[in-house]
Structure formats: C-alpha cells, structure tokens
Write an enzyme that holds these catalytic residues in place. Structure first.
Site, short mmCIF file in Angstrom:
data_model
loop_
_atom_site.label_atom_id
_atom_site.label_comp_id
_atom_site.label_asym_id
_atom_site.label_seq_id
_atom_site.Cartn_x
_atom_site.Cartn_y
_atom_site.Cartn_z
CD GLU A 6 -2.81 1.44 0.46
OE1 GLU A 6 -2.43 1.59 -0.71
OE2 GLU A 6 -3.99 1.59 0.81
CG ASP A 7 -0.88 4.86 -1.46
OD1 ASP A 7 -1.56 4.28 -0.60
OD2 ASP A 7 -1.37 5.66 -2.28
CG ASP B 110 -5.26 9.05 6.35
OD1 ASP B 110 -4.83 9.51 7.40
OD2 ASP B 110 -6.05 9.67 5.61
CG PHE C 11 -3.52 15.31 1.31
CD1 PHE C 11 -4.39 14.31 1.73
CD2 PHE C 11 -3.21 15.40 -0.04
CE1 PHE C 11 -4.95 13.43 0.83
CE2 PHE C 11 -3.77 14.52 -0.95
CZ PHE C 11 -4.64 13.54 -0.52
NE ARG D 254 -2.91 8.17 -9.33
CZ ARG D 254 -3.49 7.78 -8.20
NH1 ARG D 254 -2.78 7.41 -7.16
NH2 ARG D 254 -4.81 7.74 -8.12
P1 IMP Z 1 -7.21 4.89 4.70
O1 IMP Z 1 -8.25 3.90 4.33
O2 IMP Z 1 -7.78 6.12 5.35
O3 IMP Z 1 -6.08 4.29 5.52
O4 IMP Z 1 -6.64 5.50 3.38
C1 IMP Z 1 -5.83 4.89 2.52
C2 IMP Z 1 -5.86 5.62 1.20
O5 IMP Z 1 -6.19 7.02 1.31
C3 IMP Z 1 -4.50 5.58 0.57
O6 IMP Z 1 -4.32 4.44 -0.20
C4 IMP Z 1 -4.50 6.85 -0.27
O7 IMP Z 1 -5.07 6.58 -1.54
C5 IMP Z 1 -5.40 7.81 0.46
N1 IMP Z 1 -4.62 8.76 1.25
C6 IMP Z 1 -4.57 8.89 2.58
N2 IMP Z 1 -3.75 9.88 2.96
C7 IMP Z 1 -3.25 10.40 1.83
C8 IMP Z 1 -2.31 11.46 1.54
O8 IMP Z 1 -1.74 12.14 2.43
N3 IMP Z 1 -2.05 11.70 0.23
C9 IMP Z 1 -2.63 11.00 -0.78
N4 IMP Z 1 -3.50 9.99 -0.57
C10 IMP Z 1 -3.81 9.70 0.73
#
Ligand code: IMP
Length: 181
Positions: free
Chosen positions: A98-99, A102, A151, A164
C-alpha cells in the site's frame, strides 16, 4: 519543487534508499518461500515497482482496486472493491503493498477480506504511515516512513489523480485543496 507543494518531505534519494532497505528485509524474511505481492491500485504502483526490484525471492504480482477518497481529502468510511484479484490466494504467502495507511479503513477491510480467502500467510507493507488519523487498527509489518498529519503527494500518491508521477514526496499546499480537512 512543484509549485503546488509546500515542502519536500522525502527526496528521491531518501525514498530509493529506504525502499531498497525494505526489499532486503522482506527478502530475508521470506527466504526459501515464494511471495505473492498484492498491490493496491493505483497509489502503490510506483512504490511496488521499485520495491519488487529489491526483492530477491521469487515474486508474483496481483492487483486490487478499492474505492478511496475520490475527489476530496476526506475518507467516506465505506470501502468497496472496484477490481478484485485475478486469481485465488489460497496457500500463498501474500504481501499487501500500500502507499499510505491513514484512517486504516482500507487495510482493515482488505486484511479481513483476504484472510477469509485462506492464504498461507498475510502481511502488510506500506511506504507511509500516518498513525495520528487512525480509526481502525491495522497491523503493519513493513513501514517505510511514519509521517505527521499532512496531505502528501508524489511517488504514486495523488490529489484528484494529479502529482502521481513526481519522483519525490511533497506536502501539498493547503491552498490547493482549500485548506480544510
Ligand atoms: P485509509 O483507508 O484512510 O487508511 O486511506 C488509505 C488511502 O487514502 C490511501 O491508499 C491513499 O489513496 C489515500 N490517502 C490517505 N492519505 C493520503 C495522503 O496524504 N495523500 C494521498 N493519498 C492519501
């Protein structure tokens, strides 16, 4: 730096060094085994492409796409699979790539979903971890960098599908997304 950036968080060189280190660690941990790398589209694609080139055990790839932020920087809370894996994962050693983690909603859902398919093992690898916003618990086995609640974009991460392809990771200027989160 791109004019929409506030500051660079990780340079190309810093990312390259850390990703290579992660690849070496993963290769040690999976020695003698075959790895199925599951990339979460689209954010993880650049990280995954670099990571797997530092992995020395045999590695196979599959990809899954889930609904994410859409056009805002706030998570809706709901997770939906938009594109499922091409093949079953039963009996395989699966590493989810995963990238960024959050709120944890995406990975919390995916770990449960993939565990139910009977892999031999399942681990999570993320380039970035933003623990301050966690809503659901996620066990992270490999983490590139822990970051503050900002962010970030670049190196696969987007805002509205932009940025990206930046080779570094930068904090997006609040004026670009209106400042409100
Ligand atoms: P989560 O489900 O809230 O953990 O979010 C995961 C996804 O939210 C990641 O795979 C990203 O696509 C997006 N995301 C969360 N924070 C960021 C950020 O700071 N920049 C860009 N994408 C984010």
């Amino acid at each position: 730096m791109h004019p929409d950036g506030e500051r660079i968080l990780f340079t190309e060189e810093e990312i390259r060094a850390r990703v290579a280190e992660m690849g070496r660690e993963i290769s040690r941990d999976y020695a003698g085994r075959e790895l199925l790398v599951v990339g979460i589209l689209k954010g993880a694609m650049i990280f995954l492409a670099d990571l797997v080139r530092s992995i020395t055990v045999p590695a196979f790839f599959d990809f899954i796409a889930v609904s994410s932020y859409g056009t805002s920087t706030k998570s809706s809370g709901a997770v939906r699979i938009l594109k499922d894996l091409d093949r079953g994962i039963e009996g395989r050693h699966v590493l989810i790539v995963e990238d960024i983690v959050d709120t944890g909603l995406t990975l919390n859902y995916l770990v449960d979903n993939l565990t139910a398919r009977g892999p031999a093992s399942l681990k999570v690898c993320t380039l970035l971890d933003k623990p301050s916003r966690r809503q659901k618990p996620v066990e992270i086995h490999y983490n590139g960098f822990t970051i503050p609640d900002e962010f970030v974009v670049g190196y696969g991460l987007d805002y509205n599908e932009c940025y990206r392809n930046l080779p570094y990771i930068m904090v997006l200027s609040p004026r670009v997304f209106g400042g409100g989160r």
